[in-house]
Scaffold this motif. Structure first.
Motif, PDB file in Angstrom:
ATOM      1  N   TYR A  83       0.852  -1.184   0.000  1.00  0.00           N
ATOM      2  CA  TYR A  83       0.000   0.000   0.000  1.00  0.00           C
ATOM      3  C   TYR A  83       0.892   1.240   0.000  1.00  0.00           C
ATOM      4  CZ  TYR A  83      -3.118  -3.659   1.723  1.00  0.00           C
ATOM      5  OH  TYR A  83      -3.822  -4.826   1.866  1.00  0.00           O
ATOM      6  N   CYS A  84       0.304   2.389  -0.218  1.00  0.00           N
ATOM      7  CA  CYS A  84       1.112   3.614  -0.279  1.00  0.00           C
ATOM      8  C   CYS A  84       1.797   3.917   1.038  1.00  0.00           C
ATOM      9  CB  CYS A  84       0.232   4.796  -0.705  1.00  0.00           C
ATOM     10  SG  CYS A  84      -0.993   5.308   0.538  1.00  0.00           S
ATOM     11  N   PHE A  85       1.287   3.360   2.139  1.00  0.00           N
ATOM     12  CA  PHE A  85       1.794   3.667   3.473  1.00  0.00           C
ATOM     13  C   PHE A  85       2.657   2.557   4.043  1.00  0.00           C
ATOM     14  CE2 PHE A  85      -2.468   1.888   3.568  1.00  0.00           C
ATOM     15  CZ  PHE A  85      -2.280   0.748   4.324  1.00  0.00           C
ATOM     16  N   GLY A  86       2.792   1.441   3.344  1.00  0.00           N
ATOM     17  CA  GLY A  86       3.574   0.322   3.849  1.00  0.00           C
ATOM     18  C   GLY A  86       2.917  -1.006   3.546  1.00  0.00           C
ATOM     19  N   ASP A  87       3.343  -2.036   4.263  1.00  0.00           N
ATOM     20  CA  ASP A  87       2.856  -3.392   4.004  1.00  0.00           C
ATOM     21  C   ASP A  87       1.762  -3.841   4.965  1.00  0.00           C
ATOM     22  OD1 ASP A  87       4.546  -4.118   1.809  1.00  0.00           O
ATOM     23  OD2 ASP A  87       6.225  -4.283   3.223  1.00  0.00           O
ATOM     24  N   ASP A  88       1.580  -3.136   6.068  1.00  0.00           N
ATOM     25  CA  ASP A  88       0.696  -3.586   7.139  1.00  0.00           C
ATOM     26  C   ASP A  88      -0.759  -3.230   6.855  1.00  0.00           C
ATOM     27  OD1 ASP A  88      -0.483  -4.402   9.465  1.00  0.00           O
ATOM     28  OD2 ASP A  88       0.586  -2.988  10.777  1.00  0.00           O
ATOM     29  N   ALA A  89      -1.573  -4.240   6.554  1.00  0.00           N
ATOM     30  CA  ALA A  89      -2.992  -4.008   6.262  1.00  0.00           C
ATOM     31  C   ALA A  89      -3.757  -3.513   7.472  1.00  0.00           C
ATOM     32  CB  ALA A  89      -3.630  -5.287   5.728  1.00  0.00           C
ATOM     33  N   GLU A  90      -3.198  -3.626   8.662  1.00  0.00           N
ATOM     34  CA  GLU A  90      -3.870  -3.132   9.860  1.00  0.00           C
ATOM     35  C   GLU A  90      -4.021  -1.613   9.826  1.00  0.00           C
ATOM     36  OE1 GLU A  90      -5.249  -4.923  12.371  1.00  0.00           O
ATOM     37  OE2 GLU A  90      -4.825  -6.647  11.089  1.00  0.00           O
ATOM     38  N   ARG A  91      -3.213  -0.933   9.041  1.00  0.00           N
ATOM     39  CA  ARG A  91      -3.293   0.533   8.930  1.00  0.00           C
ATOM     40  C   ARG A  91      -4.220   0.973   7.796  1.00  0.00           C
ATOM     41  NH1 ARG A  91       2.364   2.855   7.946  1.00  0.00           N
ATOM     42  NH2 ARG A  91       1.201   4.804   8.194  1.00  0.00           N
ATOM     43  N   LEU A  92      -4.782   0.021   7.073  1.00  0.00           N
ATOM     44  CA  LEU A  92      -5.544   0.352   5.873  1.00  0.00           C
ATOM     45  C   LEU A  92      -6.761   1.217   6.165  1.00  0.00           C
ATOM     46  CD1 LEU A  92      -5.744  -0.074   2.837  1.00  0.00           C
ATOM     47  CD2 LEU A  92      -6.973  -2.211   3.273  1.00  0.00           C
ATOM     48  N   TRP A 125     -11.580   2.916   2.360  1.00  0.00           N
ATOM     49  CA  TRP A 125     -12.838   2.272   2.736  1.00  0.00           C
ATOM     50  C   TRP A 125     -12.928   0.928   2.027  1.00  0.00           C
ATOM     51  CZ3 TRP A 125     -14.811   4.663   6.678  1.00  0.00           C
ATOM     52  CH2 TRP A 125     -14.711   6.055   6.804  1.00  0.00           C
ATOM     53  N   PHE A 126     -13.168  -0.130   2.807  1.00  0.00           N
ATOM     54  CA  PHE A 126     -13.230  -1.471   2.247  1.00  0.00           C
ATOM     55  C   PHE A 126     -14.218  -2.293   3.064  1.00  0.00           C
ATOM     56  CE2 PHE A 126      -9.997  -1.204   5.422  1.00  0.00           C
ATOM     57  CZ  PHE A 126      -9.863  -2.447   6.017  1.00  0.00           C
ATOM     58  N   PHE A 127     -14.274  -3.589   2.806  1.00  0.00           N
ATOM     59  CA  PHE A 127     -15.319  -4.431   3.381  1.00  0.00           C
ATOM     60  C   PHE A 127     -15.390  -4.330   4.911  1.00  0.00           C
ATOM     61  CE2 PHE A 127     -16.995  -8.452   5.014  1.00  0.00           C
ATOM     62  CZ  PHE A 127     -18.187  -8.534   4.307  1.00  0.00           C
ATOM     63  N   ASP A 128     -14.241  -4.220   5.570  1.00  0.00           N
ATOM     64  CA  ASP A 128     -14.219  -4.262   7.029  1.00  0.00           C
ATOM     65  C   ASP A 128     -14.671  -2.967   7.696  1.00  0.00           C
ATOM     66  OD1 ASP A 128     -13.240  -6.792   6.712  1.00  0.00           O
ATOM     67  OD2 ASP A 128     -11.195  -6.333   7.337  1.00  0.00           O
ATOM     68  N   ASN A 129     -14.585  -1.815   7.006  1.00  0.00           N
ATOM     69  CA  ASN A 129     -14.884  -0.554   7.692  1.00  0.00           C
ATOM     70  C   ASN A 129     -15.895   0.341   6.975  1.00  0.00           C
ATOM     71  OD1 ASN A 129     -13.368   0.424   5.546  1.00  0.00           O
ATOM     72  ND2 ASN A 129     -12.015   1.698   6.784  1.00  0.00           N
ATOM     73  N   ALA A 130     -16.386  -0.082   5.792  1.00  0.00           N
ATOM     74  CA  ALA A 130     -17.229   0.818   4.993  1.00  0.00           C
ATOM     75  C   ALA A 130     -18.705   0.763   5.362  1.00  0.00           C
ATOM     76  CB  ALA A 130     -17.065   0.499   3.506  1.00  0.00           C
ATOM     77  N   ASP A 137     -16.563  -2.751  -1.108  1.00  0.00           N
ATOM     78  CA  ASP A 137     -16.955  -4.141  -0.887  1.00  0.00           C
ATOM     79  C   ASP A 137     -15.808  -5.113  -1.091  1.00  0.00           C
ATOM     80  OD1 ASP A 137     -16.704  -3.785  -3.601  1.00  0.00           O
ATOM     81  OD2 ASP A 137     -18.644  -4.651  -4.135  1.00  0.00           O
ATOM     82  N   SER A 138     -14.560  -4.600  -1.147  1.00  0.00           N
ATOM     83  CA  SER A 138     -13.383  -5.425  -1.436  1.00  0.00           C
ATOM     84  C   SER A 138     -12.653  -5.829  -0.167  1.00  0.00           C
ATOM     85  CB  SER A 138     -12.414  -4.668  -2.345  1.00  0.00           C
ATOM     86  OG  SER A 138     -13.001  -4.348  -3.579  1.00  0.00           O
ATOM     87  N   ASP A 139     -11.880  -6.901  -0.268  1.00  0.00           N
ATOM     88  CA  ASP A 139     -10.997  -7.328   0.807  1.00  0.00           C
ATOM     89  C   ASP A 139      -9.674  -6.567   0.720  1.00  0.00           C
ATOM     90  OD1 ASP A 139     -12.772  -9.244   1.854  1.00  0.00           O
ATOM     91  OD2 ASP A 139     -12.157 -10.704   0.327  1.00  0.00           O
ATOM     92  N   PRO A 140      -8.901  -6.504   1.817  1.00  0.00           N
ATOM     93  CA  PRO A 140      -7.663  -5.724   1.817  1.00  0.00           C
ATOM     94  C   PRO A 140      -6.697  -6.063   0.683  1.00  0.00           C
ATOM     95  CG  PRO A 140      -8.241  -6.282   4.060  1.00  0.00           C
ATOM     96  CD  PRO A 140      -9.225  -7.005   3.180  1.00  0.00           C
ATOM     97  N   ALA A 141      -6.582  -7.328   0.311  1.00  0.00           N
ATOM     98  CA  ALA A 141      -5.646  -7.703  -0.749  1.00  0.00           C
ATOM     99  C   ALA A 141      -5.988  -7.039  -2.071  1.00  0.00           C
ATOM    100  CB  ALA A 141      -5.616  -9.225  -0.912  1.00  0.00           C
ATOM    101  N   ASP A 142      -7.278  -6.746  -2.289  1.00  0.00           N
ATOM    102  CA  ASP A 142      -7.716  -6.136  -3.541  1.00  0.00           C
ATOM    103  C   ASP A 142      -7.478  -4.629  -3.579  1.00  0.00           C
ATOM    104  OD1 ASP A 142      -8.649  -8.582  -4.592  1.00  0.00           O
ATOM    105  OD2 ASP A 142     -10.490  -8.383  -3.429  1.00  0.00           O
ATOM    106  N   LEU A 143      -7.049  -4.046  -2.466  1.00  0.00           N
ATOM    107  CA  LEU A 143      -6.753  -2.621  -2.395  1.00  0.00           C
ATOM    108  C   LEU A 143      -5.267  -2.323  -2.542  1.00  0.00           C
ATOM    109  CD1 LEU A 143      -9.680  -2.719  -1.257  1.00  0.00           C
ATOM    110  CD2 LEU A 143      -9.033  -0.908   0.310  1.00  0.00           C
TER     111      LEU A 143
END
Length: 330
Positions: free
Chosen positions: A179-188, A193-198, A262-268
């Motif tokens: 991701y633009c901010f690093g590798d850690d999806a916990e910061r996404l 906005w994605f499936f877990d927080n949208a 509606d996407s999972d983190p890997a798709d972002l």
């Protein structure tokens, strides 16, 4: 109506008619007869490694081989195109406002009035998720391209969709991580906005952190149209590649980037690729089905770019504007 983020300071007025990369600055494109603007951010020219390394978590085979790409400078929309911007074109709101004000059409008005508009949608294409400052969705690539033609005619500047390479370059903003901010999806959830927080729908533009180049919602909210035909082997080229584009010659599949609400983190991930499918028209009851709407693409929108160097008209027709087959209303 305005596309400025709430609380954002008003920018110094800037004349964007420049031809020198060092003079590029952010600017607001005003849409005549409305109080709506489109915020544009300068993206420096340069080179980057497109695709993902074999070791990247969530990587798919179509993201390689990783290869060097060189790109010319351009401006890019700070945000995804919103409903309030999109409907000025699709519902002809600017010309209706002009007519209500009793103003005669100018030369640009006569041109934009001749550009095709979408036929009336059979239902609310926001599907109850909100309009205004929310990203516009459910348009075909043809509709997004036509919006850019309209905007170019209206403003006298050359706007288009980004290429797939331009999109990834801008999304990365100099990064080489997932991701633009690093590798850690916990910061996404700080950036996208994605499936877990949208909460089952898209959100207003610009509510989360931008990337290092000032672009918001490059990860998630809605996936974004680019110009390219999807080709799973497109990266198997001799490097380096300069300003690449896979010119579309068939309707499916065409590339969308960034993932959606509606996407999972890997798709972002910055390198993740997706594409259009005929199933996106599954709920369109019209016969023949519309060239303007994808009724089942509830997480697909777009943002625009403006190249610093405007290609000649023959180059535009041969490369940047070329799209086959030609789309026309019945």
């Amino acid at each position: 109506m305005t596309t400025h983020a709430r609380g954002e300071e008003k920018k110094e007025r800037f004349d964007p008619h420049v031809d020198d990369e060092s003079a590029m600055k952010p600017y607001s494109e005003s849409l005549e007869y409305t109080d709506v603007t489109i915020e544009m951010v300068p993206i420096p020219g340069g080179k980057f490694l497109m695709g993902s390394p074999d070791s990247e978590s969530g990587r798919r085979p179509d993201e390689g081989p990783r290869h060097e790409v060189r790109l010319d400078p351009f401006w890019m929309g700070k945000y995804e195109i919103t409903w309030e911007q999109y409907e000025i074109w699709s519902s002809r709101l600017d010309q209706l406002h002009r007519e209500l004000m009793g103003q005669e059409p100018n030369a640009a008005d006569l041109v934009v009035d001749g550009i095709s508009k979408p036929t009336e949608a059979y239902t609310d294409m926001s599907f109850g998720m909100g309009k205004g400052r929310h990203p516009a969705i459910c348009m075909t690539q043809h509709a997004a391209r036509t919006f850019c033609r309209w905007l170019s005619a209206k403003t006298g500047k050359y706007y288009r969709l980004p290429t797939e390479a331009e999109w990834e370059y801008a999304a990365r903003a100099g990064s080489t991580t997932r991701y633009c901010f690093g590798d850690d999806a916990e910061r996404l959830d700080q950036y996208g906005w994605f499936f877990d927080n949208a909460d089952d729908g898209y959100r207003e533009i610009g509510r989360l952190k931008p990337n290092a180049w000032g672009l918001h919602d490059m990860h998630g909210n809605v996936a974004e149209w680019v110009l390219d035909q999807y080709d799973q082997t497109a990266y198997s080229r001799s490097a380096p590649v300069e300003n690449p584009l896979v010119i579309p010659t068939r309707l499916y599949p065409r590339v969308v980037r960034g993932g959606g609400w509606d996407s999972d983190p890997a798709d972002l991930r910055s390198a993740a690729r997706s594409f259009s499918r005929l199933e996106w028209k599954a709920e369109d009851p019209q016969i023949p089905q519309s060239i303007w709407y994808f009724t089942n693409a509830h997480a697909v929108g777009f943002r625009i770019v403006r190249p610093l160097v405007v290609p000649a008209e023959d180059q535009q027709a041969a490369k940047w504007e070329r799209s086959e087959p030609i789309q026309t209303d019945p």
